[in-house]
Design an enzyme around this catalytic site. Structure first.
Site, mmCIF file in Angstrom:
data_model
loop_
_atom_site.group_PDB
_atom_site.id
_atom_site.type_symbol
_atom_site.label_atom_id
_atom_site.label_comp_id
_atom_site.label_asym_id
_atom_site.label_seq_id
_atom_site.Cartn_x
_atom_site.Cartn_y
_atom_site.Cartn_z
ATOM 1 N N ASP A 37 0.836 -1.199 0.000
ATOM 2 C CA ASP A 37 0.000 0.000 0.000
ATOM 3 C C ASP A 37 0.871 1.249 0.000
ATOM 4 O O ASP A 37 0.590 2.232 -0.702
ATOM 5 C CB ASP A 37 -0.915 -0.022 1.229
ATOM 6 C CG ASP A 37 -1.686 1.276 1.401
ATOM 7 O OD1 ASP A 37 -2.556 1.560 0.559
ATOM 8 O OD2 ASP A 37 -1.420 2.010 2.378
ATOM 9 N N GLU A 105 -2.204 -5.004 -3.724
ATOM 10 C CA GLU A 105 -1.229 -4.312 -2.879
ATOM 11 C C GLU A 105 -0.201 -5.288 -2.327
ATOM 12 O O GLU A 105 0.994 -4.956 -2.230
ATOM 13 C CB GLU A 105 -1.953 -3.590 -1.746
ATOM 14 C CG GLU A 105 -2.785 -2.408 -2.214
ATOM 15 C CD GLU A 105 -3.566 -1.745 -1.107
ATOM 16 O OE1 GLU A 105 -3.928 -0.571 -1.251
ATOM 17 O OE2 GLU A 105 -3.818 -2.406 -0.073
#
Length: 215
Positions: A37, A105
């Protein structure tokens, strides 16, 4: 996932990135998602900074939010056929997009650990550059659009969101929210409070648009 265009030196990292916590509570992609992320966020921020040199921080922030959103990540994941590769426990209903986004992610986190920041960033840029270029104007999410509409047409009064108790199983809850604006109410549901409030804002914008036509 032929479109990934990366050869792992440690394939176990990719295997871990594709394992959702519903399959294995101890060995899953949550930690990789955490780092991926950050890699995605910084890469997209840098990309936008250089692509749109004349835009202010707020405009860049709206672009960034749209490009790293669950919906965008899930769309890329499906384009990469990730939905056929991720191992999940409960990919049902509105949770599917979230699980695919988490896996995306996690893959970026795995590439970062396997090949470094430049390797992960290069893959992100190869996809996100075209996504960013496709939006001529900075996008507005439904909550922002509703707030701006109400401030302009409703004497500055802000929308009010009221959240109800979630329903459904604990591992797959559905959230419910009612938004009140300009004397009208609209409801929305979603797999998270954010998704539910966005859905409510979208519905309210439709109601207000109809009111404008009728009025």
């Amino acid at each position: 996932m032929k479109k990934l265009n990366y050869e792992f030196k440690n394939p176990a990292l990719l295997d871990l990135a594709l394992t959702q916590s519903g399959v294995d509570n101890a060995h899953n992609n949550e930690r990789l998602e955490f780092i991926g992320d950050r890699v995605l966020g910084l890469t997209v921020a840098s990309l936008l900074y250089h692509m749109f040199p004349n835009e202010a921080e707020g405009e860049l922030a709206r672009r960034h939010a749209a490009l790293v959103s669950t919906q965008t990540l899930a769309r890329v994941a499906r384009d990469w056929d990730l939905d056929a590769s991720v191992r999940h426990g409960h990919m049902t209903g509105g949770r599917a997009d979230h699980m695919l986004a988490d896996a995306m992610e996690a893959i970026f986190g795995a590439i970062y650990l396997d090949g470094g920041f430049d390797a992960a960033s290069g893959i992100i840029v190869s996809v996100w550059h075209d996504l960013a270029a496709a939006a001529i104007q900075p996008p507005k999410d439904y909550k922002t659009a509703l707030q701006e509409y109400v401030q302009k047409h409703g004497h500055g009064t802000l929308p009010v969101y009221r959240f109800e108790n979630p329903t459904g199983a604990s591992h797959n809850p559905m959230f419910h929210v009612t938004v009140t604006a300009m004397g009208k109410n609209a409801t929305g549901t979603g797999p998270s409070k954010k998704a539910a409030s966005m859905a409510a804002a979208e519905e309210m914008l439709k109601i207000l648009a109809i009111s404008d036509i009728d009025g």
